[in-house]
Design a protein around this motif. Structure first.
Motif: not given
Ligand code: OFO
Length: 180
Positions: A27-33, A79-100
Motif C-alpha cells: 500500500v505504502y509503495l503504491s501510494y508513494a509511487s 494487490a495494492a489498492p487503486a490510486n487515491p484521488k488526491d493527497i487528502g484522499d491518499c492520507l485518509r486512506k493511509t490512516l484507514q489502512h493503519e486503523i484496520d
C-alpha cells in the motif's frame, strides 16, 4: 527447528498477519509511487520510507514464528489498492489502512491472552505500541494537510508541506517506553 511453542491457531494467525504487513508495504509503495508521479516528492519520500518500516514488521513476524518453532509461510500478497484521488484522499486512506491493521494486531494480543501465551502477548505489545505511534504520525500529517489546503494560497502551502515531509521522521512524537 526448535520445539513448537505456539498453538496451531496462533501460528496461522501470525502467518496471516505477516502477509498483512507485506500488504501494508505494498500500500505504502503504491501510494508513494503515485505521489512521486504527481510531483509530491516529499510525500513520496515519506511513504517510501514507511514502506521499509512495514517490510521490517513483516520480517519481525517471520522471525518470531520461526523462533517459536512454527513455520513462516511466504504467500501471495494482495494487490495494492487503486490510486487515491488526491493527497487528502491518499492520507485518509493511509490512516484507514493503519486503523484496520491496529484492529488485527489487537486481535493477536487478545488471542494470546485467551491462550495464556505470554511470550506472544509480549511480542504483540510491541505492535500495539507501534500502531499507536503510526496512527498518531498519520493523524499529524492529516492535520498539517488540512491546514495547508484550507489557506487562501492553498497550493503554496501544499508545496511547503510537501517540502517539509522530505526529511520527516518515520516516528511520531510519542516517546517510546525506553525513552522514559
Ligand atoms: Fe503500519 O504497521 Fe505494520 O504493523
Amino acid at each position: 527447528m526448535g520445539k513448537k511453542r505456539i498453538s496451531d491457531k496462533m501460528e496461522k494467525v501470525l502467518n496471516t498477519q505477516m502477509t498483512r504487513e507485506a500488504y501494508q508495504a505494498q500500500v505504502y509503495l503504491s501510494y508513494a509511487s503515485w505521489a512521486e508521479v504527481n510531483s509530491f516528492a516529499g510525500i513520496a519520500n515519506f511513504l517510501y520510507g514507511h514502506m521499509h518500516e512495514e517490510r521490517e514488521h513483516m520480517f519481525k513476524f517471520l522471525k518470531y514464528i520461526n523462533d517459536r518453532g512454527g513455520v513462516a509461510k511466504i504467500e501471495a500478497i494482495e494487490a495494492a489498492p487503486a490510486n487515491p484521488k488526491d493527497i487528502g484522499d491518499c492520507l485518509r486512506k493511509t490512516l484507514q489502512h493503519e486503523i484496520d491493521n491496529s484492529i488485527e494486531v489487537d486481535k493477536i494480543a487478545n488471542l494470546a491472552h485467551e491462550e495464556k501465551d505470554w511470550p506472544t502477548f509480549n511480542f504483540a505489545q510491541w505492535f500495539v505500541k507501534e500502531q499507536i505511534e503510526e496512527e498518531t504520525l498519520i493523524n499529524g500529517i492529516i492535520d498539517k494537510y488540512n491546514l495547508a489546503s484550507t489557506e487562501v494560497d492553498g497550493n503554496n502551502s501544499l508545496y511547503e508541506m510537501d517540502r517539509d515531509l522530505t526529511d520527516a521522521s518515520q516516528e511520531s512524537e510519542t516517546p517510546r517506553e525506553e525513552e522514559f
